[in-house]
Design a protein around this motif. Structure first.
Motif, PDB file in Angstrom:
ATOM      1  N   HIS A  64       0.634  -1.750  -0.459  1.00 40.45           N
ATOM      2  CA  HIS A  64       0.357   0.468   0.012  1.00 40.45           C
ATOM      3  C   HIS A  64       1.077   1.530  -0.102  1.00 40.45           C
ATOM      4  N   GLU A  65       2.312   0.878   1.058  1.00 35.91           N
ATOM      5  CA  GLU A  65       2.692   2.487   0.767  1.00 35.91           C
ATOM      6  C   GLU A  65       4.053   2.737  -0.587  1.00 35.91           C
ATOM      7  N   VAL A  66       3.924   1.156  -0.750  1.00 36.56           N
ATOM      8  CA  VAL A  66       5.205   1.845  -2.314  1.00 36.56           C
ATOM      9  C   VAL A  66       3.642   2.339  -3.440  1.00 36.56           C
ATOM     10  N   GLN A  67       2.954   1.524  -3.170  1.00 36.87           N
ATOM     11  CA  GLN A  67       1.353   1.938  -4.588  1.00 36.87           C
ATOM     12  C   GLN A  67       1.379   3.160  -3.997  1.00 36.87           C
ATOM     13  N   SER A  68       1.035   3.989  -2.316  1.00 35.45           N
ATOM     14  CA  SER A  68       1.161   5.295  -2.682  1.00 35.45           C
ATOM     15  C   SER A  68       2.234   6.470  -3.271  1.00 35.45           C
ATOM     16  N   ALA A  69       3.862   6.453  -2.608  1.00 36.99           N
ATOM     17  CA  ALA A  69       4.719   6.668  -2.889  1.00 36.99           C
ATOM     18  C   ALA A  69       4.755   6.657  -4.303  1.00 36.99           C
ATOM     19  N   LEU A  70       4.908   5.603  -4.988  1.00 38.55           N
ATOM     20  CA  LEU A  70       4.639   5.386  -6.546  1.00 38.55           C
ATOM     21  C   LEU A  70       4.057   6.381  -7.180  1.00 38.55           C
ATOM     22  N   GLY A  71       2.476   6.453  -6.916  1.00 36.91           N
ATOM     23  CA  GLY A  71       1.782   7.257  -7.571  1.00 36.91           C
ATOM     24  C   GLY A  71       1.669   8.832  -6.952  1.00 36.91           C
ATOM     25  N   PRO A  78       1.733   0.916 -14.319  1.00 35.46           N
ATOM     26  CA  PRO A  78       0.011   0.478 -13.376  1.00 35.46           C
ATOM     27  C   PRO A  78       0.721  -0.400 -13.104  1.00 35.46           C
ATOM     28  N   VAL A  79       0.378  -0.398 -11.900  1.00 38.06           N
ATOM     29  CA  VAL A  79       0.191  -1.274 -10.695  1.00 38.06           C
ATOM     30  C   VAL A  79      -0.819  -2.467 -10.501  1.00 38.06           C
ATOM     31  N   ILE A  80      -0.178  -3.946 -10.632  1.00 35.91           N
ATOM     32  CA  ILE A  80      -0.780  -5.201 -10.340  1.00 35.91           C
ATOM     33  C   ILE A  80      -0.381  -5.717  -9.069  1.00 35.91           C
ATOM     34  N   ILE A  81      -1.162  -5.236  -8.275  1.00 32.05           N
ATOM     35  CA  ILE A  81      -0.919  -6.011  -6.615  1.00 32.05           C
ATOM     36  C   ILE A  81      -0.643  -7.395  -6.773  1.00 32.05           C
ATOM     37  N   ILE A  82      -0.274  -8.072  -6.118  1.00 37.25           N
ATOM     38  CA  ILE A  82      -0.218  -9.372  -5.813  1.00 37.25           C
ATOM     39  C   ILE A  82       0.030  -9.472  -4.507  1.00 37.25           C
ATOM     40  N   THR A  83      -0.669 -10.974  -3.840  1.00 38.14           N
ATOM     41  CA  THR A  83      -0.959 -11.339  -2.631  1.00 38.14           C
ATOM     42  C   THR A  83      -1.085 -13.009  -2.239  1.00 38.14           C
ATOM     43  N   ALA A  84      -1.146 -12.980  -1.239  1.00 35.39           N
ATOM     44  CA  ALA A  84      -1.378 -14.135  -0.778  1.00 35.39           C
ATOM     45  C   ALA A  84      -2.820 -14.584   0.180  1.00 35.39           C
ATOM     46  N   PHE A  85      -3.018 -13.123   0.679  1.00 33.99           N
ATOM     47  CA  PHE A  85      -3.996 -13.085   1.244  1.00 33.99           C
ATOM     48  C   PHE A  85      -5.301 -12.083   0.665  1.00 33.99           C
ATOM     49  N   ASP A  86      -6.646 -13.174   1.009  1.00 36.05           N
ATOM     50  CA  ASP A  86      -7.342 -12.182   0.065  1.00 36.05           C
ATOM     51  C   ASP A  86      -8.430 -11.699   0.911  1.00 36.05           C
ATOM     52  N   ASP A  87      -8.335 -10.392   1.103  1.00 34.45           N
ATOM     53  CA  ASP A  87      -8.470  -9.785   2.304  1.00 34.45           C
ATOM     54  C   ASP A  87      -9.186  -7.937   1.422  1.00 34.45           C
ATOM     55  N   ALA A  88     -10.556  -8.235   1.803  1.00 33.94           N
ATOM     56  CA  ALA A  88     -11.825  -7.632   0.768  1.00 33.94           C
ATOM     57  C   ALA A  88     -11.751  -5.726   0.959  1.00 33.94           C
ATOM     58  N   GLU A  89     -10.989  -5.552   1.614  1.00 37.06           N
ATOM     59  CA  GLU A  89     -10.376  -4.262   2.492  1.00 37.06           C
ATOM     60  C   GLU A  89      -9.686  -4.005   1.465  1.00 37.06           C
ATOM     61  N   ALA A  90      -8.936  -4.460   1.813  1.00 41.34           N
ATOM     62  CA  ALA A  90      -7.284  -4.376   0.766  1.00 41.34           C
ATOM     63  C   ALA A  90      -7.227  -4.283  -0.836  1.00 41.34           C
ATOM     64  N   THR A  92      -9.718  -3.768  -2.152  1.00 41.33           N
ATOM     65  CA  THR A  92     -11.097  -2.090  -2.117  1.00 41.33           C
ATOM     66  C   THR A  92      -9.344  -1.279  -2.717  1.00 41.33           C
ATOM     67  N   LYS A  93      -8.774  -0.993  -0.966  1.00 44.23           N
ATOM     68  CA  LYS A  93      -8.156   0.048  -0.932  1.00 44.23           C
ATOM     69  C   LYS A  93      -6.518   0.535  -2.249  1.00 44.23           C
ATOM     70  N   CYS A  94      -6.538  -1.394  -2.894  1.00 41.59           N
ATOM     71  CA  CYS A  94      -5.800  -1.341  -3.737  1.00 41.59           C
ATOM     72  C   CYS A  94      -6.254  -0.884  -4.768  1.00 41.59           C
ATOM     73  N   MET A  95      -7.747  -1.250  -4.942  1.00 42.82           N
ATOM     74  CA  MET A  95      -8.029  -0.966  -6.963  1.00 42.82           C
ATOM     75  C   MET A  95      -8.258   1.006  -6.620  1.00 42.82           C
ATOM     76  N   THR A  96      -9.244   1.314  -5.531  1.00 44.22           N
ATOM     77  CA  THR A  96      -9.861   2.299  -5.810  1.00 44.22           C
ATOM     78  C   THR A  96      -8.124   4.087  -5.827  1.00 44.22           C
ATOM     79  N   ALA A  97      -7.281   2.552  -4.851  1.00 45.05           N
ATOM     80  CA  ALA A  97      -5.510   3.892  -5.059  1.00 45.05           C
ATOM     81  C   ALA A  97      -5.290   3.667  -6.256  1.00 45.05           C
ATOM     82  N   GLY A  98      -6.387   2.694  -7.874  1.00 45.56           N
ATOM     83  CA  GLY A  98      -6.034   2.429  -8.579  1.00 45.56           C
ATOM     84  C   GLY A  98      -4.789   1.150  -9.413  1.00 45.56           C
TER      85      GLY A  98
END
Length: 126
Positions: A64-71, A78-90, A92-98
């Motif tokens: 999240h912090e890297v995505q924000s700084a990159l923005g 473009p950013v593709i988030i990769i994660t082992a943890f599916d979290d609806a809040e995370a 939403t936060k990532c997609m809302t941030a672009g």
């Protein structure tokens, strides 16, 4: 003549970086790998990737912090988030941030390649 894409892989796990490098190289996509968000952000002074595969959960700077700084410094990458943890809040936060995509590990190769293709198509970028 087609230009080779360059993808930055930012993940604290060496095995994930190695596997993604192998998959992308086999698809004729150039990669630069980074073990931390700060290492990746520091590299932007010398080159700008066409796309970033960004792990969400890393020590030090989170995805999240890297995505924000990159923005703030390279909003058009473009950013593709990769994660082992599916979290609806995370998600939403990532997609809302672009973020272009939010993919779960283990990554399906074709889904990953399709996401990269979609995110690097000029009409798909913000």
């Amino acid at each position: 003549m087609t230009r080779t894409l360059t993808v930055a892989v930012v993940d604290d796990e060496a095995s994930v970086r190695k596997a993604l490098n192998r998959v992308l190289s086999a698809s004729h996509i150039s990669t630069h790998t980074y073990e931390s968000g700060q290492q990746f952000l520091d590299s932007l002074a010398s080159h700008k990737p066409d796309c970033v595969l960004l792990d969400l959960h890393m020590p030090g700077m989170s995805g999240h912090e890297v995505q924000s700084a990159l923005g703030r410094v390279a909003a058009s990458v473009p950013v593709i988030i990769i994660t082992a943890f599916d979290d609806a809040e995370a998600r939403t936060k990532c997609m809302t941030a672009g973020a272009c995509a939010y993919l779960l590990k283990p990554l399906d190769e074709q889904v990953l390649l399709n996401a990269i293709a979609t995110c690097t198509t000029p009409s798909a970028q913000p």
